[in-house]
Design an enzyme around this catalytic site. Structure first.
Site, PDB file in Angstrom:
ATOM      1  N   CYS A   1      30.056  44.087  40.035  1.00 44.09           N
ATOM      2  CA  CYS A   1      31.225  43.316  39.614  1.00 44.09           C
ATOM      3  C   CYS A   1      31.583  43.634  38.166  1.00 44.09           C
ATOM      4  O   CYS A   1      30.764  44.097  37.377  1.00 44.09           O
ATOM      5  CB  CYS A   1      30.958  41.828  39.769  1.00 44.09           C
ATOM      6  SG  CYS A   1      32.454  40.820  39.708  1.00 44.09           S
TER       7      CYS A   1
ATOM      8  N   ASP B   1      29.342  29.106  27.375  1.00 43.14           N
ATOM      9  CA  ASP B   1      29.903  30.209  28.159  1.00 43.14           C
ATOM     10  C   ASP B   1      31.393  30.010  28.383  1.00 43.14           C
ATOM     11  O   ASP B   1      31.825  28.943  28.830  1.00 43.14           O
ATOM     12  CB  ASP B   1      29.186  30.325  29.509  1.00 43.14           C
ATOM     13  CG  ASP B   1      27.740  30.752  29.354  1.00 43.14           C
ATOM     14  OD1 ASP B   1      27.474  31.677  28.565  1.00 43.14           O
ATOM     15  OD2 ASP B   1      26.870  30.149  30.028  1.00 43.14           O
TER      16      ASP B   1
END
Length: 357
Positions: free
Chosen positions: A151, A277
Site C-alpha cells: 500500500c 497520528d
C-alpha cells in the site's frame, strides 16, 4: 471447502496428467426476484453473483459455472482469467473459448472435440492395472500461500518492485494528510503499468461522493478501501452497483473485538491510530495479533499495521491471517517504497508454510 477440494485434486492427480479444473457454481440470476427473496438473500441477484464469484476465485477456484445472464457481469468484474462456463451451451458473451478451456487443461488447441462428460478427445486416462504413479496419501496439513498488498505506492519504482516481488495488490492512497498521497491522474498512470493478476486498490478516508467519483473515473476497476462507517460503506456499495470490490479498514483499539458482520467485500484489520497520528493508517503500529486467532471473519480479510519483513511470518502465524497489507514497513524514507524491503517482505510473507486442518 474450495481450498480443500483443490488440494485434494492436486494430491490425487496421477503424475503427468493435468489437474482437473475446479469450478464453483454461482447460478442465481435464473431465479426471479421473488424466489430469491424467499431464500433470505437481501442483495440484488447480480450483487450476490459477483460477491460469490470473488469469494470463489479468492479461495482458489479456476472458474465459475454460471447462467447466461451472469457471464457479462462476471467477465467485467473478474477480468479474462477465470473460466466462465454455462452448462450445455457456449453463450455469446463468453470470452476466450471458456467452455473449451475447461476441457483443455494443458493449454492446447481450444477447438479440440469434447467427449460426453466434457473430457477432451485425446485426454489421457489411466486404466486399471496400467501402472503409473499412485495417488499420494493424504496428510493433515495444507499449504497456505499468503496474499500480499503493498500500500501507499506513489512512484513507478515502488510499483515495479512490488510487481516483481509477486504482490497481489497495489494500493494507492488519496488521503490529503498522507505522505504517500497520489492524485487520480498519477494513480491512473501507475495502474496502467500493472500486469494482469495484480489488482489496484484505492484508499479513501471518509470520502464524499465527488471524491469517490473522481477515483472511480481514474481507476474504474480498482477496489475501494474505505476508512468509513458501515452506513457509508453500504451507501458506496449501493452506488457502485457491485461493479467493484468494497474493502473496509477496521482500526482496532486495544481490547476491541473485530466485527462479526459487514457490508464490505473484504476487511483490512489494523491498530487504531495514536493521538499524534494524522492518518488513520500507515503509522506502523502493530496489533496484538493473537487477539485475532480464531476470529470468525464474515468476509476475507487482510492483517495490516506494523508489519515488516522480520515480523510478518510471526504475525501470520499468531493471527491466522491469509493476507497481509504493508506500507511503512517497506520504507527506509517515509513515504518512499524500498525495492529491497518489498522483495524481502513478500518473500517472508509467502514462504511455504503448513497449517493443520
Amino acid at each position: 471447502m474450495i481450498e480443500a477440494a483443490r488440494e485434494a485434486l492436486e494430491r490425487t492427480a496421477p503424475r503427468g496428467v493435468p489437474r482437473t479444473r475446479l469450478l464453483a457454481v454461482t447460478v442465481l440470476t435464473s431465479l426471479d426476484a421473488e424466489a430469491l427473496r424467499a431464500t433470505g438473500v437481501a442483495d440484488a441477484p447480480v450483487s450476490q453473483v459477483l460477491r460469490l464469484g470473488r469469494l470463489a476465485m479468492d479461495a482458489g477456484a479456476d472458474g465459475l459455472v454460471c447462467s447466461p445472464l451472469e457471464v457479462a457481469s462476471l467477465r467485467a468484474a473478474l477480468g479474462p482469467a477465470p473460466l466462465l462456463v454455462v452448462p450445455g451451451i457456449r453463450p455469446a458473451a463468453a470470452a476466450h473459448d471458456d467452455q473449451a478451456r475447461v476441457a483443455d487443461a494443458r493449454g492446447g488447441d481450444p477447438r479440440r472435440r469434447l467427449l460426453p462428460g466434457g473430457r477432451a478427445a485425446d485426454h489421457p486416462r489411466r486404466r486399471p492395472g496400467s501402472g503409473g504413479a499412485r495417488p499420494r496419501r493424504p496428510d493433515r496439513t495444507r499449504r497456505v500461500r499468503i496474499r500480499v498488498k503493498i500500500c501507499g505506492v506513489s512512484e513507478a519504482g515502488g510499483r515495479d518492485a512490488a510487481v516483481a516481488a509477486g504482490a497481489d495488490w497495489i494500493g494507492f492512497v488519496f488521503h490529503p494528510a498522507s505522505p504517500r498521497r497520489v492524485t487520480p491522474d498519477a494513480a491512473r498512470s501507475l495502474a496502467a503499468g500493472l500486469p494482469a493478476g495484480v489488482g489496484a486498490v484505492a484508499l479513501l478516508v471518509e470520502p464524499d461522493d465527488e471524491a469517490v467519483a473522481a477515483v472511480r473515473a481514474a481507476l474504474p476497476r480498482a477496489a475501494l478501501q474505505l476508512y468509513a462507517g458501515e452506513a457509508r460503506v453500504g451507501a458506496i456499495r449501493a452506488a457502485t452497483g457491485g461493479a467493484v470490490e468494497i474493502w473496509r479498514a477496521v482500526p482496532l483499539a486495544p481490547g476491541a473485538s473485530p466485527p462479526a458482520r459487514t457490508l464490505a467485500d473484504r476487511l483490512v484489520v489494523e491498530a487504531a491510530p495514536g493521538p499524534g497520528d494524522r492518518s488513520p493508517g500507515g503509522h506502523g503500529t502493530a496489533l496484538d495479533w493473537s487477539a485475532l486467532l480464531g476470529w470468525q471473519a464474515p468476509v476475507p480479510w487482510l492483517l495490516a499495521g506494523g508489519l515488516t519483513p522480520r515480523n510478518v511470518a510471526e504475525a501470520v502465524a499468531r493471527s491466522g491471517a491469509d493476507a497481509v497489507d504493508v506500507s511503512s514497513g517497506v520504507e527506509r524514507v517515509r513515504g518512499k517504497k524500498d525495492a529491497d524491503l518489498i522483495a524481502a517482505f513478500v518473500a517472508a510473507a509467502t514462504a511455504p508454510r503448513a497449517s493443520i486442518h
